[in-house]
Motif scaffolding. Structure first.
Motif, PDB file in Angstrom:
ATOM      1  N   PRO A  91      84.253  79.373   3.043  1.00 49.76           N
ATOM      2  CA  PRO A  91      84.265  78.687   4.360  1.00 49.76           C
ATOM      3  C   PRO A  91      82.889  78.011   4.858  1.00 49.76           C
ATOM      4  N   ILE A  92      81.935  78.939   4.941  1.00 51.32           N
ATOM      5  CA  ILE A  92      80.809  78.391   5.692  1.00 51.32           C
ATOM      6  C   ILE A  92      79.548  78.144   4.695  1.00 51.32           C
ATOM      7  N   LYS A  93      79.710  78.878   3.563  1.00 48.04           N
ATOM      8  CA  LYS A  93      78.559  78.576   2.658  1.00 48.04           C
ATOM      9  C   LYS A  93      78.915  77.652   1.448  1.00 48.04           C
ATOM     10  N   GLY A  94      80.218  76.980   1.520  1.00 50.30           N
ATOM     11  CA  GLY A  94      80.401  75.794   0.597  1.00 50.30           C
ATOM     12  C   GLY A  94      81.077  76.292  -0.608  1.00 50.30           C
ATOM     13  N   ASN A  95      80.709  75.536  -1.925  1.00 47.38           N
ATOM     14  CA  ASN A  95      81.176  75.847  -3.260  1.00 47.38           C
ATOM     15  C   ASN A  95      80.245  76.706  -3.765  1.00 47.38           C
ATOM     16  N   TRP A  96      80.720  77.744  -4.474  1.00 45.29           N
ATOM     17  CA  TRP A  96      80.200  78.639  -5.280  1.00 45.29           C
ATOM     18  C   TRP A  96      80.314  78.582  -6.599  1.00 45.29           C
ATOM     19  N   ASN A  97      79.223  78.577  -7.509  1.00 51.24           N
ATOM     20  CA  ASN A  97      79.533  78.429  -8.965  1.00 51.24           C
ATOM     21  C   ASN A  97      79.761  79.731  -9.393  1.00 51.24           C
ATOM     22  N   LEU A  98      79.984  80.024 -10.559  1.00 46.97           N
ATOM     23  CA  LEU A  98      80.434  81.454 -11.392  1.00 46.97           C
ATOM     24  C   LEU A  98      79.426  82.314 -11.146  1.00 46.97           C
ATOM     25  N   TYR A  99      78.082  82.273 -11.029  1.00 49.84           N
ATOM     26  CA  TYR A  99      77.002  83.059 -10.687  1.00 49.84           C
ATOM     27  C   TYR A  99      77.183  83.561  -9.438  1.00 49.84           C
ATOM     28  N   GLN A 100      77.455  82.762  -8.480  1.00 49.07           N
ATOM     29  CA  GLN A 100      77.628  83.126  -7.128  1.00 49.07           C
ATOM     30  C   GLN A 100      78.916  83.839  -6.827  1.00 49.07           C
ATOM     31  N   VAL A 101      80.013  83.587  -7.648  1.00 48.48           N
ATOM     32  CA  VAL A 101      81.224  84.325  -7.403  1.00 48.48           C
ATOM     33  C   VAL A 101      81.033  85.688  -7.893  1.00 48.48           C
ATOM     34  N   ASP A 102      80.298  86.283  -8.969  1.00 52.00           N
ATOM     35  CA  ASP A 102      80.366  87.465  -9.484  1.00 52.00           C
ATOM     36  C   ASP A 102      79.227  87.282 -10.543  1.00 52.00           C
TER      37      ASP A 102
END
Length: 132
Positions: A28-39
């Protein structure tokens, strides 16, 4: 005998590597996450598997390459399932998990990654040898 369709393999590997930069999760606040940001662990294991698959393709270890493409497909299923369960059972509380699962959404990066995996799976073909 197993043969490799080189164009499918190269395009599949490129798509899989590039898909790690696409959005996998909308936070929600941070925007879109790529695979590295997911885990981070998920990212490094995925890149390790894809790197070994690419290495086996370039050294022409056909049987091992075929095995690694299947392992890549299994890893895709494990990773998308793990992210889905992490979204839906993050805290272990019913109310917080329902609130979190409504705010986090899977993005189109999973589809791009799936297309790359399907191309890798289609890049190997078993043919019957006539010399036997």
């Amino acid at each position: 005998m197993v043969i490799i369709r080189k164009y499918f393999a190269i395009v599949g590997l490129i798509i899989c590597f590039l898909s790690s930069m696409t959005p996998f999760l909308k936070v929600p606040i941070k925007g879109n996450w790529n695979l590295y940001q997911v885990d981070a662990y998920l990212f490094f294991i995925t890149m390790l598997i894809l790197g070994i698959t690419a290495l086996l393709f370039f050294v022409r270890a056909v049987r091992a390459y075929q095995w690694m493409t299947r392992l890549s497909a299994c890893w895709y299923l494990v990773s998308i399932t793990a992210v889905w369960f992490k979204i839906n059972n993050y805290f272990g509380w019913g109310f917080a998990d329902k609130l979190l699962s409504k705010s986090l959404h899977m993005r189109w990066g999973w589809i791009v990654y799936l297309i790359g995996i399907l191309l890798l799976l289609l890049s190997t073909k078993k043919i019957v040898s006539t010399n036997e």
